[in-house]
Design a protein around this motif. Structure first.
Motif, short mmCIF file in Angstrom:
data_model
loop_
_atom_site.label_atom_id
_atom_site.label_comp_id
_atom_site.label_asym_id
_atom_site.label_seq_id
_atom_site.Cartn_x
_atom_site.Cartn_y
_atom_site.Cartn_z
N LEU A 499 -10.04 1.53 -8.82
CA LEU A 499 -9.00 2.51 -9.14
C LEU A 499 -9.06 3.68 -8.15
CD1 LEU A 499 -6.93 2.43 -11.43
CD2 LEU A 499 -8.34 4.07 -12.65
N VAL A 500 -10.27 4.13 -7.88
CA VAL A 500 -10.44 5.24 -6.94
C VAL A 500 -9.94 4.83 -5.56
CG1 VAL A 500 -12.15 6.67 -5.73
CG2 VAL A 500 -12.36 6.28 -8.18
N TYR A 501 -10.38 3.65 -5.11
CA TYR A 501 -9.99 3.21 -3.76
C TYR A 501 -8.47 3.01 -3.66
CZ TYR A 501 -14.98 2.06 -3.69
OH TYR A 501 -16.34 2.11 -3.79
N LEU A 502 -7.91 2.39 -4.71
CA LEU A 502 -6.46 2.11 -4.66
C LEU A 502 -5.65 3.40 -4.73
CD1 LEU A 502 -6.30 -1.08 -6.90
CD2 LEU A 502 -6.02 -0.96 -4.43
N CYS A 503 -6.14 4.36 -5.51
CA CYS A 503 -5.44 5.66 -5.57
C CYS A 503 -5.46 6.33 -4.20
CB CYS A 503 -6.09 6.59 -6.60
SG CYS A 503 -5.66 6.15 -8.28
N ALA A 504 -6.63 6.30 -3.56
CA ALA A 504 -6.74 6.91 -2.23
C ALA A 504 -5.83 6.18 -1.24
CB ALA A 504 -8.18 6.88 -1.74
N PHE A 505 -5.81 4.86 -1.36
CA PHE A 505 -4.96 4.06 -0.47
C PHE A 505 -3.49 4.42 -0.66
CE2 PHE A 505 -2.31 0.27 0.11
CZ PHE A 505 -2.54 0.00 1.43
N CYS A 506 -3.06 4.46 -1.94
CA CYS A 506 -1.66 4.78 -2.22
C CYS A 506 -1.33 6.21 -1.78
CB CYS A 506 -1.37 4.64 -3.72
SG CYS A 506 -1.35 2.95 -4.24
N ALA A 507 -2.29 7.10 -1.98
CA ALA A 507 -2.05 8.50 -1.57
C ALA A 507 -1.78 8.56 -0.08
CB ALA A 507 -3.25 9.36 -1.93
N ALA A 508 -2.62 7.88 0.70
CA ALA A 508 -2.44 7.91 2.16
C ALA A 508 -1.14 7.23 2.55
CB ALA A 508 -3.62 7.25 2.85
N LEU A 509 -0.84 6.12 1.88
CA LEU A 509 0.34 5.33 2.26
C LEU A 509 1.64 6.01 1.87
CD1 LEU A 509 1.17 2.48 3.38
CD2 LEU A 509 1.30 1.74 1.01
N VAL A 510 1.69 6.53 0.64
CA VAL A 510 2.95 7.06 0.13
C VAL A 510 3.06 8.57 0.33
CG1 VAL A 510 4.39 7.32 -1.92
CG2 VAL A 510 3.11 5.22 -1.57
N LEU A 511 1.99 9.28 0.01
CA LEU A 511 2.05 10.74 0.08
C LEU A 511 1.75 11.28 1.47
CD1 LEU A 511 0.23 11.61 -3.27
CD2 LEU A 511 2.66 11.23 -2.88
N GLY A 512 1.28 10.42 2.35
CA GLY A 512 0.96 10.86 3.70
C GLY A 512 2.20 11.29 4.46
N GLU A 513 2.03 12.33 5.27
CA GLU A 513 3.12 12.76 6.15
C GLU A 513 2.86 12.13 7.50
OE1 GLU A 513 5.79 14.87 5.89
OE2 GLU A 513 5.53 14.98 3.73
N TYR A 514 3.53 11.06 7.78
CA TYR A 514 3.32 10.45 9.09
C TYR A 514 4.65 10.08 9.71
CZ TYR A 514 3.17 6.34 5.94
OH TYR A 514 3.42 5.42 4.97
N GLY A 515 4.57 9.61 10.93
CA GLY A 515 5.78 9.34 11.69
C GLY A 515 5.64 9.97 13.05
N SER A 516 6.77 10.13 13.72
CA SER A 516 6.74 10.64 15.09
C SER A 516 6.05 12.00 15.17
CB SER A 516 8.17 10.75 15.60
OG SER A 516 8.16 11.22 16.91
N GLY A 517 5.03 12.10 16.00
CA GLY A 517 4.36 13.38 16.26
C GLY A 517 3.31 13.75 15.24
#
Lengths: 526, 559
Positions: A499-517
């Motif tokens: 649960l901890v790992y999947l939450c961290a994974f989802c946080a990075a994947l969905v809540l992460g601010e990524y893209g150009s620059g």
């Protein structure tokens, strides 16, 4: 290829697969190829700069080793103490010359590529009176130049001091200089600590792989969820500084400090995680710096490898030099014993922090940043006795919570204000923001009336940001208390762990601010 | 024993790793579905989904190009005229490089059947915009073609990450903060919705008839000779477009596909554009038909105020005419097989029926008489809200009364003079009617209508206490007050908030929704009390435009 990109993850997976697939004795060659491929992807033809510096440093090391061998072969009889001493002094002198050559060669590369335009622009202000103009040159800078140059210098000095043997294998040394997880933004490794780990073929270890992957994931969360999200309001304030004053400027300054911490430490966690998967332990670069109680302590906890480098190769040699002793004697004569004793470390501190500031970037803002830090540390050294006396008078308990909290907040504020110089576009902007910070405190309604949204984050994003900072703070508190979080999680049941790992994974994947620059690191630009 | 235990442990770790990776994968897929933006015709999603639903090796003709082609070509018309199975993969601002990529993808899935590619060359002269390439390739399923396409975009812009765009969630992960009610009800839009085989079927026109420059026929015609030097014309084409066209031409030749250049009429097109594409057509040896030419526009009686949605975008009537002439002039001569009656293409009959139904819906807006209107509503594809305004029953003749009874509003047929009326029918079946006994009372029906689901009171409360899709239908009579009203909160989606749909004109006010999609089809009012069989269509501005446009077209000899 950013180290927080899907491409990098695929690259790491491929490298790990190849690394563990080949026989142990040649595993280092996989790392060498991977490191040069990674460097080429990021800096293309500038790979020749890395290669040239590596070969140069390697030859310097070999040259000093040859001097040692020659000295050993021609060593006089041990009975003739004068002759032995003279031979040692001659060898030391020869090695010192080679050391200077090696250090100057590496520094010259750094100075020309990174600082030429800064020196030219600054020099032209003076030279204009004489009708002379230094030309600006449009040189490109290879990735990690500031980091691996210090690494090379440390190697040369360590070889000269006899702390390490000169490396005899150019290809292995190339790996030491270019190891891909650290090349972007460190940590700055020492030969003694890293080289043997790189050259040794490590067996696959499931637990290490898991721990490494977890560390990488945490690094991704710090960089993508916290640092990149914080960058939005911080950029808004710094890029439009004339519109803001008072608490917003202070919040932006503190926010920038947090952004840099999440950004830099996140990147380091990713690098250390990759290394850990491959069986290599890289040096720690952070030790909860925002719990520091003084600026001096902060620099022992922040970018530890740079601080240690400056301590070993600049501060100690300077403060223990004959020149420093002479300055100390003069100061003692003029200002008394106490000041005379403190003068050498104070001067060495200022020099160290001017260098630290300058290392971060080629502009007067960075020099000012170094001076800011140097000033507070020097002040701490100079007033240490009076400070202790005042505390005694006021009956302040050193370990009391409120006193510790006060010290921590004070340190955070001093650090954050110092960072105004780093983030601003010039000293002028930093001073303007510093001044405007004292205006506009009469109206704090912006915190609740929805105006925070104007800084570029909507309510949901502010909520995520605050929650993520709380998680970051909680992990730092746990680390500070000696809790090993990854091991603590590993002891839990599989449902909780996943649960901890999947939450961290989802946080990075969905809540992460990524893209150009968004994949560029602050320290990558230093 | 120890070795055995060690092996068992290794196996356990391996299993755990595989299961964990599988869970992560499932999570990514679920998040991808959840965060995927709502379908929007302009956003290409429906078109692409419909394309991938096509049975393999069935598409014979493929349309590619920009938004004018998305609206301007009707694949169903090719089936109607020549029994050809066509599909349109056109999208707003589709760069040539993206057209080329979709042709390769179509060939991958329909290599046995694909015979003709119709490229609308509107984008040939436009520099490539990476964002548009990204939108176009976004819906493509992960395949070798997609990876190649992403690499091509990466070659144009090195900052464009191939890997990150190969996994869709990376593109729209940031939608998490925008997720709303509609995102969880998306499936209704897909269920049974007619995709138009890629055509964006628009029935209306928003051409401003008062602005003559909007629709006047161009003042240039067929030029036998290209005016400017060929090299100069070719130099005006962005190099990446020329390379993409070279690649497309080569690909078509290698795979035995006939490439056709066909340009939908546009007032952003000029002599030089025409000459440039003519030169390109000669370079590749492909036919080029330019519907901008006056001769062709006259042949198909194309008239902008009637046949265009706006600017360069034909409506469904324009598309009918353009595609018809394209078939007559080019496609019919290419030897594409007639698949009508072939079991493999039996799905086309269903699609074509859907198309005819859509065109029938579209015709509601052009109905001049109540007779025609009631006949169109008898198809059973609609939810009809009816409200009286003023005197309704007084002048109602037997013909109208029977018509209302057939569409599921029997109360209107037997309404006593002076009474108020409100009624709802769903697929010609009466759902609710309100005829107060006291003529001074208004007729009221409340309920909810959202995502095609009709619920009459008690109303369904949302979590926040609001009533999603709540409506109140009010009919007034001569004594209760001459006012009809239908207020509906977001019947289609959140972008359509509370609105008054009735104009409250004298007589019967009708608001018509599509049963399948829940989308608003038309609003109209007919003053039945006068006994006049011609209608007062509720959209007087539209009616005025239509009449003026018809008069102009008649003057020009176009109709």
């Amino acid at each position: 290829m950013s180290i927080v990109s899907a491409a990098f993850l695929a690259f790491v997976a491929l490298v790990a697969l190849c690394y563990f697939a080949v026989p142990k004795r040649v595993r280092w060659t996989v790392l060498l190829v991977a490191s040069y491929v990674f460097f080429f992807i990021n800096s293309e033809k500038l790979i020749v700069v890395l290669f040239a510096q590596t070969v140069f440093t390697f030859l310097i090391g070999r040259w000093m080793a040859a001097v040692d061998r020659k000295h050993a072969a021609n060593a006089p009889s041990a009975d003739d103490k004068h002759a032995v001493k003279a031979a040692k002094a001659a060898a030391k002198k020869a090695k010192s010359r080679i050391e200077v050559l090696g250090v100057v060669g590496n520094l010259a590369t750094l100075l020309v590529l990174k600082y030429w335009n800064f020196f030219a622009d600054s020099g032209n202000v003076l030279l204009a009176h004489f009708g002379v103009q230094l030309p600006s040159i449009g040189l490109l800078i290879p990735i990690g130049l500031s980091f691996y140059t210090l690494q090379a210098i440390a190697y040369i000095i360590d070889v000269k001091r006899g702390k390490v043997q000169a490396d005899g294998n150019l290809f292995k040394f190339m790996l030491f200089m270019s190891f891909f997880p650290q090349i972007v933004q460190g940590p700055i490794p020492r030969y003694k600590q890293l080289a043997s780990q790189l050259y040794e073929g490590h067996a696959f270890d499931y637990n290490r792989m898991c721990y490494g992957a977890q560390l990488m994931l945490w690094g991704f969360v710090k960089k993508l969820v916290i640092a990149n999200r914080l960058a939005i309001p911080v950029d808004q304030v710094f890029d439009n500084f004339s519109y803001y004053s008072g608490p917003i400027v202070l919040l932006a300054a503190v926010g920038y400090g947090l952004q840099v911490y999440a950004d830099f430490s996140g990147g380091i966690d990713v690098a250390r995680g990759v290394a850990q998967i491959l069986g290599i332990d890289m040096a720690e670069n952070f030790k909860q710096p925002y719990f520091s109680r003084s600026i001096e302590e902060f620099w022992r906890r922040w970018h530890i490898t740079l601080g240690a480098w400056m301590r070993d190769y600049v501060f100690f040699p300077l403060s223990l030099s004959k020149a420093a002793s002479r300055v100390g004697r003069v100061a003692r004569r003029l200002f008394g014993t106490s000041v005379g004793k403190k003068a050498p470390p104070i001067i060495a501190t200022f020099i160290v922090f001017i260098l630290v500031g300058g290392w971060h970037g080629a502009s007067w803002s960075f020099v000012a940043y170094g001076l800011w830090n140097g000033f507070f540390i020097a002040l701490g050294i100079l007033l240490a006795d009076r400070y202790a006396a005042a505390k005694g008078l006021l009956k302040v308990r050193d370990e009391g919570f409120s006193w510790r909290l006060f010290q921590m907040v004070r340190t955070i504020l001093i650090c954050s204000l110092g960072r105004l110089f780093v983030r601003s576009d010039g000293v002028h902007q930093a001073l303007h923001m510093f001044r405007s910070m004292f205006d506009g405190w009469y109206d704090l309604s912006f915190l609740v009336n929805g105006d925070m949204v104007l800084l570029g984050l909507n309510t949901a994003n502010w909520f995520v940001l605050v929650a993520a900072i709380v998680v970051l703070l909680a992990t730092d508190i746990a680390h500070e208390r000696g809790v090993k979080i990854r091991e603590a999680i590993a002891r839990q049941g599989i449902v909780f762990r996943w649960l901890v790992y999947l939450c961290a994974f989802c946080a990075a994947l969905v809540l992460g601010e990524y893209g150009s620059g968004a994949s560029i690191f602050v320290y990558q630009q230093f | 024993m120890r070795e055995h235990a060690k092996t068992g442990s290794r196996l356990g770790r391996a299993v755990r790793t595989v299961v964990f990776c599988a869970v992560v994968l499932v999570l990514v897929l679920l998040l991808s579905v959840l965060l995927k933006p709502s379908p929007d015709r302009w956003d290409f999603d429906n078109i692409v989904d419909g394309f991938y639903d096509q049975p393999e090796d069935t598409v014979q003709v493929l349309f590619v190009g920009t938004s004018s082609a998305q609206l301007g070509y009707s694949p169903e018309e090719l089936y109607d005229r020549g029994g050809i199975c066509a599909y349109s993969l056109c999208i707003a601002n589709q760069p040539v490089i993206s057209s080329c990529q979709w042709v390769r993808e179509a060939h991958r899935l329909h290599s046995e059947s694909l015979e003709v590619v119709v490229l609308d060359p509107a984008a040939v002269l436009t520099p490539v915009i990476i964002d548009n390439c990204d939108i176009c390739v976004g819906g493509m399923k992960l395949s070798q073609t997609k990876i190649e396409s992403l690499r091509e975009i990466n070659a144009l812009d090195p900052t464009y990450s191939v890997l990150e765009h190969a996994v869709p969630i990376f593109n729209y992960h940031s939608r998490w903060s925008e997720l709303g009610h509609d995102d969880f009800y998306r499936s209704y839009e897909d269920a049974g919705d007619y995709t138009g085989r890629g055509q964006y079927l628009v029935p209306t026109t928003e051409v401003d008839v008062a602005d003559a420059s909007y629709y006047e026929l161009p003042d240039w015609s067929v030029t036998d000779e290209v005016d400017a030097p060929v090299d100069e014309l070719l130099a005006g084409i962005p190099s990446e477009n020329l390379a993409a066209l070279d690649s497309l031409s080569e690909f078509c030749k290698e795979n035995g596909i006939q490439l056709v250049f066909s340009k939908v009429p546009s007032n952003y097109w000029n002599d030089r554009s025409h000459d440039t594409v003519t030169v390109l057509a000669e370079r590749y040896g492909v036919p080029f038909i330019d519907f901008n030419l006056v001769e062709l526009q006259e042949r198909m009686s194309l008239y902008f105020p009637l046949d265009y949605y706006y600017n360069n975008h034909p409506n469904c009537y324009g598309a009918q005419k353009i595609t018809g002439l394209l078939y007559d002039e080019v496609i019919s001569g290419l030897g594409v097989a007639d698949v009508r009656g072939d079991e493999r293409w039996s799905f086309m009959e269903e699609d074509f029926a859907g198309y005819q139904a859509k065109m029938g819906d579209a015709s509601l807006r052009r109905c001049q008489s109540l007779d025609d209107y009631l006949a169109a509503l008898e198809s059973g594809r609609f939810v009809v809200f009816a409200a009286g305004c003023g005197e309704v029953a007084g002048g109602m003749d037997a013909g109208f009364a029977e018509g209302f009874a057939r569409i599921g509003l029997p109360g209107l047929s037997t309404l006593a003079p002076g009474c108020s009326y409100a009624g709802i029918s769903d697929g010609c079946v009466n759902v609710a009617e309100s005829i107060p006994a006291d003529p001074s009372e208004k007729a009221v029906i409340v309920g909810s209508y959202r995502y095609g689901k009709l619920t009459i009171a008690p109303q369904v409360l949302g979590e926040d206490g609001s009533i999603p899709g709540a409506f109140e239908l009010v009919g007034g009579g001569p004594l209760a007050g001459a006012a009809a009203s239908l207020v509906l909160d977001g019947a289609v989606d959140a972008e359509h908030p509370v609105e008054e749909l009735c104009d409250s004109c004298p007589g019967v006010n009708l608001v018509v929704y599509d049963r399948a999609t829940g989308s608003l089809v038309d609003t109209a009012a007919f003053d039945v009390s006068t006994g006049d069989r011609t209608s007062d269509h509720v959209d007087p501005v539209y009616q005025e435009r239509l009449n003026q446009a018809r008069a102009n077209a008649a003057d020009a000899g176009l109709i």
